[in-house]
Design a protein around this motif. Structure first.
Motif, PDB file in Angstrom:
ATOM      1  N   GLU A   1      36.433  40.454  50.296  1.00 13.74           N
ATOM      2  CA  GLU A   1      36.936  41.060  49.060  1.00 13.74           C
ATOM      3  C   GLU A   1      38.303  40.489  48.682  1.00 13.74           C
ATOM      4  O   GLU A   1      38.575  40.226  47.503  1.00 13.74           O
ATOM      5  N   ALA A   2      39.159  40.272  49.670  1.00 18.88           N
ATOM      6  CA  ALA A   2      40.486  39.704  49.392  1.00 18.88           C
ATOM      7  C   ALA A   2      40.366  38.285  48.851  1.00 18.88           C
ATOM      8  O   ALA A   2      41.042  37.911  47.888  1.00 18.88           O
ATOM      9  N   ASN A   3      39.500  37.482  49.472  1.00 17.36           N
ATOM     10  CA  ASN A   3      39.334  36.084  49.055  1.00 17.36           C
ATOM     11  C   ASN A   3      38.709  35.965  47.672  1.00 17.36           C
ATOM     12  O   ASN A   3      39.027  35.041  46.913  1.00 17.36           O
ATOM     13  N   THR A   4      37.796  36.878  47.356  1.00 21.09           N
ATOM     14  CA  THR A   4      36.977  36.734  46.148  1.00 21.09           C
ATOM     15  C   THR A   4      37.504  37.577  44.988  1.00 21.09           C
ATOM     16  O   THR A   4      37.857  37.044  43.934  1.00 21.09           O
ATOM     17  N   LEU A   5      37.573  38.889  45.168  1.00 21.17           N
ATOM     18  CA  LEU A   5      37.938  39.784  44.069  1.00 21.17           C
ATOM     19  C   LEU A   5      39.454  39.926  43.905  1.00 21.17           C
ATOM     20  O   LEU A   5      40.000  39.670  42.827  1.00 21.17           O
ATOM     21  N   LEU A   6      40.150  40.319  44.976  1.00 24.93           N
ATOM     22  CA  LEU A   6      41.596  40.556  44.863  1.00 24.93           C
ATOM     23  C   LEU A   6      42.346  39.285  44.497  1.00 24.93           C
ATOM     24  O   LEU A   6      43.222  39.280  43.628  1.00 24.93           O
ATOM     25  N   SER A   7      41.999  38.190  45.159  1.00 28.90           N
ATOM     26  CA  SER A   7      42.654  36.926  44.853  1.00 28.90           C
ATOM     27  C   SER A   7      42.252  36.431  43.468  1.00 28.90           C
ATOM     28  O   SER A   7      43.075  35.878  42.734  1.00 28.90           O
ATOM     29  N   GLY A   8      40.983  36.645  43.107  1.00 24.63           N
ATOM     30  CA  GLY A   8      40.523  36.213  41.790  1.00 24.63           C
ATOM     31  C   GLY A   8      41.274  36.910  40.666  1.00 24.63           C
ATOM     32  O   GLY A   8      41.772  36.269  39.738  1.00 24.63           O
ATOM     33  N   LEU A   9      41.389  38.224  40.762  1.00 32.62           N
ATOM     34  CA  LEU A   9      42.141  38.966  39.742  1.00 32.62           C
ATOM     35  C   LEU A   9      43.633  38.683  39.856  1.00 32.62           C
ATOM     36  O   LEU A   9      44.337  38.589  38.849  1.00 32.62           O
ATOM     37  N   GLY A  10      44.105  38.546  41.086  1.00 33.85           N
ATOM     38  CA  GLY A  10      45.541  38.339  41.312  1.00 33.85           C
ATOM     39  C   GLY A  10      46.044  37.014  40.784  1.00 33.85           C
ATOM     40  O   GLY A  10      47.122  36.939  40.186  1.00 33.85           O
ATOM     41  N   PHE A  11      45.261  35.926  40.968  1.00 32.64           N
ATOM     42  CA  PHE A  11      45.747  34.629  40.476  1.00 32.64           C
ATOM     43  C   PHE A  11      45.646  34.563  38.966  1.00 32.64           C
ATOM     44  O   PHE A  11      46.514  34.003  38.283  1.00 32.64           O
TER      45      PHE A  11
END
Length: 380
Positions: free
Chosen positions: A238-248
């Protein structure tokens, strides 16, 4: 005033869990009636049976085209042609970040909807409204931005855990940059990939991604080496895909990804995963920022333990290869590059100096921590 607006963007729906691939047809049916799956032969051999069964259970036709291997403009145009020929109304990427980038770009050009079914958690590409396009030989060419994000992102955690552990390692490298870059973007009040100033939401999700990875990456790596799905693995996916995706995207990119793009300009780095090159970018950004020595040392130790490169040697370069480092630095500081979102001016000379400096520092830090010495990467 429009330029001062803050904005956050995200995919229409995010689904993650063991066995989620069996729900693909059910979710696709809400988006379209004639899907086109884009997957290379290797991926199709791994997940094709489950995707076919899922589509048939949802009374959807099964159409697939392959993937050429590089997300180039030519490959995007080829897939657009297949979409039109098939009369598809939703394009579905099954595979890694390169396949996903092609499907997003092709779906946009064809005027249809698009969905992503990543089989690895190696980049934060699945959730975003942009594609990274490369030349046929693998050099960074351009970012393409789209007016919306994918309609669906569906991740089967067991499929991710079955993939080589190195893919999840690369995803951690990509995702760790998210907070470093969002933090810099917030300080400089620069615009994000979402087309406005960063929101509190985007910046907070970027920091959450960082926190989750520092807490869970090492046990998750141990689990996926045995192809197991544990709570730590779910959190890292989830961190690699969703959180990082929205975060970047809604938090901002800065030096780390610009330096990644610069590294692609040197043939010696070709063959390395995106996240491996990004990790060198993150370390270089910390040096450029004049971050506390303890922070840089901790980052070197942690990412080395995760399995990421922290020296030039490990990405096929060397501190005395002035021409190659100048090529990297010039490409990283081109007009329009995200390095200009840093809260201070960064010139090509600054990047060269920072790149050179990480070699001795990281090597010594690893030696003092009892970690393995760097091994030179040889491009294939």
């Amino acid at each position: 005033m429009a330029s001062a607006v803050r904005t956050v963007i995200s995919p229409g729906r995010y689904v993650q869990g063991k066995g989620a691939i069996r729900l693909l047809g059910e979710y696709l049916k809400q988006i379209g009636s004639t899907p086109l799956i884009v997957a290379d032969d290797l991926v199709w051999g791994l997940v094709g049976h489950d995707i076919e069964a899922s589509l048939k259970a949802a009374d959807l036709p099964v159409n697939r085209t392959g993937f050429g291997g590089v997300p180039s403009a030519h490959e995007v145009d080829r897939v657009v042609g297949v979409i039109r020929e098939a009369g598809a109304d939703v394009a579905v990427a099954a595979g890694g970040g390169s396949t996903i980038d092609v499907v997003k770009a092709a779906g946009h050009l064809a005027g249809i909807r698009w969905a992503n079914c990543p089989t690895v958690a190696s980049t934060d590409a699945p959730c975003s409204a942009l594609s990274v396009i490369y030349t046929e030989t693998g050099e960074f060419e351009e970012y393409r931005f789209f007016p919306r994000n994918p309609d669906l992102v569906l991740v089967d955690s067991q499929i991710v855990a079955n993939a080589p552990a190195s893919m999840l390692v690369a995803g951690v490298g990509d995702a760790l940059a998210t907070w470093l870059e969002a933090r810099a973007t917030a300080r400089s009040s620069s615009h994000t990939m979402a087309g406005g100033l960063p929101t509190l939401t985007g910046t907070a999700l970027a920091q959450l991604s960082w926190d989750v990875l520092w807490e869970n990456a090492l046990p998750a790596m141990d689990a996926v080496r045995d192809h197991q799905v544990t709570p730590a693995v779910e959190k890292v996916i989830e961190a690699n895909t969703l959180l990082s995706g929205l975060g970047f995207e809604s938090g901002g990119l800065a030096a780390a990804h610009a330096i990644h793009n610069g590294l692609t300009a040197v043939a010696a780095t070709h063959g390395l995963a995106h996240g491996e090159k990004v990790n060198i970018g993150s370390l270089t950004q910390l040096v450029l920022e004049g971050a506390p020595t303890s922070d840089i040392r901790e980052f070197v130790e942690f990412t080395t333990r995760v399995g990421l490169p922290t020296t030039l040697t490990e990405v096929g370069l060397s501190a005395d290869d002035t021409d190659a480092l100048r090529t990297v630095a010039d490409a990283a500081t081109l007009e329009g590059e995200t390095i200009h979102s840093m809260p201070f001016e960064v010139r090509s000379d600054d990047v060269v100096s920072a790149l050179v400096s990480i070699e001795r520092f990281a090597t010594r830090t690893r030696e003092e921590a009892g970690l393995p010495a760097p091994v030179r990467y040889e491009a294939h």
